[in-house]
Design an enzyme around this catalytic site. Structure first.
Site, PDB file in Angstrom:
ATOM      1  N   ASP A 195      67.263 -12.554 -26.023  1.00  0.00           N
ATOM      2  CA  ASP A 195      66.495 -12.637 -24.903  1.00  0.00           C
ATOM      3  C   ASP A 195      67.666 -12.537 -23.529  1.00  0.00           C
ATOM      4  O   ASP A 195      68.501 -13.452 -23.591  1.00  0.00           O
ATOM      5  CB  ASP A 195      65.795 -14.224 -24.738  1.00  0.00           C
ATOM      6  CG  ASP A 195      64.864 -13.925 -22.998  1.00  0.00           C
ATOM      7  OD1 ASP A 195      65.537 -13.050 -22.235  1.00  0.00           O
ATOM      8  OD2 ASP A 195      63.948 -14.579 -22.409  1.00  0.00           O
ATOM      9  N   ARG A 369      71.447 -23.861  -8.771  1.00  0.00           N
ATOM     10  CA  ARG A 369      71.921 -22.552  -8.956  1.00  0.00           C
ATOM     11  C   ARG A 369      72.489 -21.611  -8.162  1.00  0.00           C
ATOM     12  O   ARG A 369      71.564 -21.132  -7.035  1.00  0.00           O
ATOM     13  CB  ARG A 369      70.860 -22.030 -10.164  1.00  0.00           C
ATOM     14  CG  ARG A 369      70.546 -22.994 -11.502  1.00  0.00           C
ATOM     15  CD  ARG A 369      69.855 -21.710 -12.267  1.00  0.00           C
ATOM     16  NE  ARG A 369      68.627 -21.010 -11.685  1.00  0.00           N
ATOM     17  CZ  ARG A 369      67.881 -20.430 -12.076  1.00  0.00           C
ATOM     18  NH1 ARG A 369      68.464 -19.911 -13.142  1.00  0.00           N
ATOM     19  NH2 ARG A 369      66.652 -19.691 -11.717  1.00  0.00           N
TER      20      ARG A 369
END
Length: 410
Positions: A195, A369
Site C-alpha cells: 500500500d 500529524r
C-alpha cells in the site's frame, strides 16, 4: 539552538524546488501541513476540469473517444515513473479498497488457493485490514493480523498466501524496507501487496528494483489529484496474464463493446478495470501528474526530510515540558510526516492551530500529524507553523472550550 527566520529564508534561497509553489492554489495566510491527508489543488487542475466539463457539454457521448475511455491506462503510464514501475504496469482506477480486493482475488487464484491465510498488519490504517477481512469472509480464507512491532517472520508461515503491508505507516511515518521485506516474503512462498498511500509522491518508490509484484495506492494525498481522486494498482508485467480478477467488470473485458454474454479478461492491466469511470475525476489528476513529470524525486525527498527536521528542531525544547512525545522516526526510516502525541490535549491543540490557519490533522489516541509536501511548502512556511504551534502550547490557548468539541471528520 532554535533556527531563526533568517536561516529559514536562506534555505529557501537555495531550494531547487521553490518554483513549484506557484503551481498550486492555496488560501492566503494558510500554512498547510496536511498534504498527507489531502493534497493541495494544482492551478492547472481547475483548467483541466473546466475543459472536461466543456467537452462533456460540446461532445457529449463522443467524449469517450476523445480521451475519456483510455484515461486509466494513460494516467497509469504517467504515474509509473514516480513509483519505479514500467509503462503498462500501472492502472489508475477505482480506489485502494476495490483494488486491494481485486489483487487478493487475483493472487489467490494464481496460487490455486493452496494457502488459506491472508495476513495484514495491525496498528496501521485499518481500511486494508477491513477489506482483507471482508475478502476472507467471502472467499473462505482465514484473516490474521500481524501485531504492530512484531517481527514478520513470527507470523509468516507456509499457510500465508498474501501479506498486505503499507510502505509508510500512517500514524508513525515509519518507512519499511521494501526490497528486503519483499525478498523475505517471497522466500516463504507468499506474495505481498504494498500500500503506497503515504509514499507515492512523498519519496522515491522502486517497485521494479525491489522485486515487488503487486501494489495499490491513492492519488489524493501527495499526488494532489483532488478529494476522492481515483486510486491505482500495480502488477508487474510478467504477472499480468495469470488469472481473472474477481471484480470482472465490463471495461475489463477483452472486447467491451462486443457485448458478449461471457466474460473474457483483457490483456495486460486493462483486465483490472471494472465499470464506467468519471472523466471529471480523472481530469484534475492528469493535470497534476503532468506537473509531476518535471519533479526531481531525489530533490523532493531531500527537501521533505529537511522541512520535517526544521519543524521538529524549532519545537524540541517544548516537548518534555508540555508532555508531548515525538514519535517521528529518524530520516532514513520515515516517510514525509512528523508525528507528535499529546494524549490529553492533542485534539484541542490541532483545533487551535487550525483556527490560526495552520492545518494539520488528528488521529486517535492523541496523535497530531503534520505532513510535509515539498512542492508547495517553503522553509519559511514551516518556521512560521512551528512558531504558531509554540504560541498555542505555551499560552494554553488550546484549553479554550471551543477547541474541545469534536467534529465528525478529524
Amino acid at each position: 539552538m532554535r533556527p531563526t527566520l533568517t536561516e529559514a529564508r536562506d534555505l529557501d534561497s537555495r531550494d531547487t524546488l521553490a518554483a513549484f509553489k506557484a503551481h498550486f492554489a492555496l488560501p492566503d495566510g494558510m500554512l498547510y501541513l496536511d498534504g498527507n491527508s489531502l493534497g493541495a489543488q494544482p492551478r492547472a487542475a481547475r483548467d483541466a476540469l473546466d475543459a472536461t466539463r466543456d467537452q462533456w457539454r460540446d461532445a457529449l457521448v463522443g467524449g469517450w473517444n476523445q480521451g475519456w475511455f483510455d484515461a486509466p491506462e494513460r494516467l497509469g503510464d504517467l504515474l509509473a515513473p514516480l513509483i519505479g514501475a514500467r509503462a503498462g504496469e500501472v492502472l489508475v482506477s477505482d480506489s485502494i479498497t476495490l483494488n486491494l480486493f481485486k489483487l487478493l482475488g487475483y493472487i489467490t487464484e494464481c496460487q490455486g488457493r493452496a494457502r488459506p491465510v491472508i495476513l495484514s498488519e495491525g496498528g496501521n490504517f485499518p481500511a486494508d485490514g477491513y477489506i482483507a477481512e471482508g475478502f476472507c469472509r467471502s472467499a473462505g480464507f482465514e484473516h490474521r493480523l500481524l501485531p504492530e512491532g512484531a517481527p514478520l517472520e513470527t507470523h509468516l508461515d507456509t499457510q500465508v498466501a498474501v501479506v498486505v503491508l503499507s510502505q509508510v505507516n500512517y500514524r508513525t511515518g515509519q518507512l519499511r524496507d521494501m526490497a528486503d521485506t519483499t525478498r523475505r516474503i517471497h522466500a516463504q512462498g507468499a506474495e505481498v501487496i504494498w500500500d503506497l498511500a503515504h509514499s507515492a509522491g512523498a519519496l522515491a518508490v522502486d517497485l521494479q528494483g525491489s522485486g515487488a509484484r503487486y501494489a495499490v495506492g491513492c492519488t489524493y494525498k501527495y499526488l494532489n489529484g483532488g478529494p476522492g481522486a481515483p486510486g491505482f494498482l500495480y502488477v508487474r508485467g510478467e504477472c499480468q496474464r495469470a488469472a481473472w480478477q474477481p471484480l470482472s467488470g465490463w471495461h475489463g473485458h477483452t472486447q467491451p463493446f462486443a457485448f458478449e454474454a461471457d466474460y473474457a479478461p483483457a490483456a495486460g492491466m486493462t483486465r483490472f478495470r471494472t465499470g464506467t469511470h468519471s472523466a471529471l475525476a480523472y481530469a484534475p489528476l492528469e493535470a497534476s501528474l503532468t506537473l509531476w513529470q518535471e519533479v526531481d524525486i531525489a530533490a523532493l525527498r531531500a527537501k521533505s526530510l529537511a522541512l520535517a527536521d526544521l519543524f521538529r528542531t524549532c519545537l524540541t525544547d517544548l516537548f518534555e515540558i508540555h508532555g508531548i512525545e515525538d514519535i517521528t522516526p529518524p530520516p532514513a526510516q520515515r516517510g514525509s510526516q512528523v508525528g507528535l502525541i499529546q494524549r490529553e490535549h492533542g485534539y484541542a491543540i490541532v483545533q487551535a492551530l487550525i483556527a490560526r490557519g495552520v492545518i494539520g490533522d488528528y488521529r486517535e489516541p492523541g496523535l497530531m500529524r503534520f505532513g510535509f509536501t515539498p512542492l508547495y511548502l517553503s522553509h519559511v512556511d514551516v518556521w512560521h507553523a512551528a512558531e504558531q504551534f509554540r504560541e498555542v502550547v505555551e499560552s494554553a490557548e488550546y484549553r479554550n472550550p471551543r477547541f474541545q468539541t469534536r467534529t465528525e471528520v478529524t
